[in-house]
Design a protein around this motif. Structure first.
Motif, mmCIF file in Angstrom:
data_model
loop_
_atom_site.group_PDB
_atom_site.id
_atom_site.type_symbol
_atom_site.label_atom_id
_atom_site.label_comp_id
_atom_site.label_asym_id
_atom_site.label_seq_id
_atom_site.Cartn_x
_atom_site.Cartn_y
_atom_site.Cartn_z
ATOM 1 N N GLY A 2 8.812 16.828 25.391
ATOM 2 C CA GLY A 2 9.946 14.447 25.879
ATOM 3 C C GLY A 2 10.938 14.691 24.987
ATOM 4 O O GLY A 2 12.261 14.381 25.488
ATOM 5 N N TYR A 3 11.108 15.862 23.480
ATOM 6 C CA TYR A 3 11.720 15.457 22.965
ATOM 7 C C TYR A 3 13.421 16.492 23.402
ATOM 8 O O TYR A 3 14.114 15.123 23.579
ATOM 9 C CB TYR A 3 11.726 16.210 21.301
ATOM 10 N N LEU A 4 13.105 16.851 23.997
ATOM 11 C CA LEU A 4 14.231 17.963 24.342
ATOM 12 C C LEU A 4 14.456 17.229 26.431
ATOM 13 O O LEU A 4 15.574 17.784 26.852
ATOM 14 C CB LEU A 4 13.967 19.467 24.686
ATOM 15 N N ASP A 5 14.101 16.325 27.102
ATOM 16 C CA ASP A 5 14.463 15.963 27.808
ATOM 17 C C ASP A 5 15.358 15.117 28.021
ATOM 18 O O ASP A 5 16.189 14.829 29.463
ATOM 19 C CB ASP A 5 13.205 15.229 28.659
ATOM 20 N N GLY A 6 15.109 14.556 26.930
ATOM 21 C CA GLY A 6 16.610 13.036 27.398
ATOM 22 C C GLY A 6 16.336 12.157 28.268
ATOM 23 O O GLY A 6 17.209 12.030 29.557
ATOM 24 N N HIS A 7 15.741 11.452 28.310
ATOM 25 C CA HIS A 7 14.872 10.208 29.048
ATOM 26 C C HIS A 7 15.471 8.965 29.474
ATOM 27 O O HIS A 7 15.202 8.748 27.821
ATOM 28 C CB HIS A 7 14.084 10.916 29.599
ATOM 29 N N TRP A 8 14.542 8.061 30.309
ATOM 30 C CA TRP A 8 14.776 6.846 29.611
ATOM 31 C C TRP A 8 13.316 6.582 30.084
ATOM 32 O O TRP A 8 12.319 6.699 30.570
ATOM 33 C CB TRP A 8 15.285 5.400 31.046
ATOM 34 N N THR A 9 12.691 5.975 28.558
ATOM 35 C CA THR A 9 11.408 6.183 29.517
ATOM 36 C C THR A 9 10.576 4.324 28.822
ATOM 37 O O THR A 9 11.526 3.591 27.504
ATOM 38 C CB THR A 9 10.035 6.825 28.027
ATOM 39 N N LYS A 10 9.414 3.972 29.197
ATOM 40 C CA LYS A 10 8.774 2.428 28.550
ATOM 41 C C LYS A 10 7.935 3.043 27.558
ATOM 42 O O LYS A 10 7.070 2.037 26.824
ATOM 43 C CB LYS A 10 8.481 1.548 29.528
ATOM 44 N N ASP A 11 7.463 4.098 27.607
ATOM 45 C CA ASP A 11 6.299 4.900 26.904
ATOM 46 C C ASP A 11 6.181 3.951 24.913
ATOM 47 O O ASP A 11 7.480 4.364 24.734
ATOM 48 C CB ASP A 11 6.010 6.185 27.282
#
Length: 221
Positions: free
Chosen positions: A157-166
């Protein structure tokens, strides 16, 4: 427009901040002192929240002013520094009108952070300083399991560049309002593309860094 932090502003001020980080375990106060340095001049805090850093900025000799999107957070900041409610991608300031600017643990709350950096470059006077202090992009995020601080686990997930609530904890902010993430190269490239010049870098927190600070200056025009 209602900001995400409006829902948790009172919790943030009365429950989260007072007992969350006693002392300076992440090195945030040290980074402000060492990277911002002494005033005088006007220092803009972007994403000032409840204004908890204003006193330290003032003690350094600066005149702090703050902007934030959340009316709820600004309600608590109003007695701590002059404030304005504003979108950080459209700052209500003239070009070259501030001597310095900071953002403290707030960039993950700004989905359009590269556009924020361009605004920082616009409002800074020539040669003005901007200090970014944020969660460490390589060791903090939805991809980083920090439930054991001595053995942080980096998951996909580090490389994804995303928004999350996790989140690895229910005691923080991310699980309540979410967070945006930029891998380190993308984050640093955004500074360069905004016309900001790198002057220094600092990490804080142990044994695995939690905070990453960048000191930059605007171009001499």
């Amino acid at each position: 427009m209602r900001a995400a932090y409006d829902e948790i502003a009172d919790w943030y001020e009365t429950e989260f901040l007072p007992g969350s980080l006693p002392g300076d375990p992440l090195g945030i106060r040290r980074a402000i002192t060492e990277q911002l340095g002494p005033g005088p001049g006007r220092c803009l805090e972007i994403g000032c929240g409840t204004g908890v850093h204003a006193a330290q900025v003032r003690d350094l000799g600066w005149s702090p002013v703050g902007v934030d999107l959340s009316a709820g957070m600004l309600r608590h900041a109003s007695g701590r520094l002059p404030i304005a409610r504003a979108d950080a991608t459209r700052l209500p300031l003239r070009a070259g009108s501030v001597d310095a600017a900071i953002t403290v643990m707030a960039h993950t709350d700004m989905p359009a952070y590269p556009a924020v950096l361009r605004e920082v470059s616009r409002v800074l006077r020539p040669g003005g300083r901007f200090v970014h202090i944020g969660v460490h992009p390589a060791f903090c995020g939805g991809f980083a399991d920090r439930s054991d601080s001595a053995a942080v686990v980096i998951r996909p997930g580090y490389l994804d560049g995303h928004w999350t609530k996790d989140s690895w904890t229910a005691n923080g902010v991310r699980d309540k309002v979410g967070a945006s993430h930029w891998p380190l190269p993308a984050l640093l490239t955004a500074f360069l593309e905004a016309g900001l010049r790198f002057e220094g870098f600092v990490e804080g927190g142990s044994p695995v860094p939690t905070m990453f600070a960048v000191r930059t200056s605007s171009a001499l025009r």
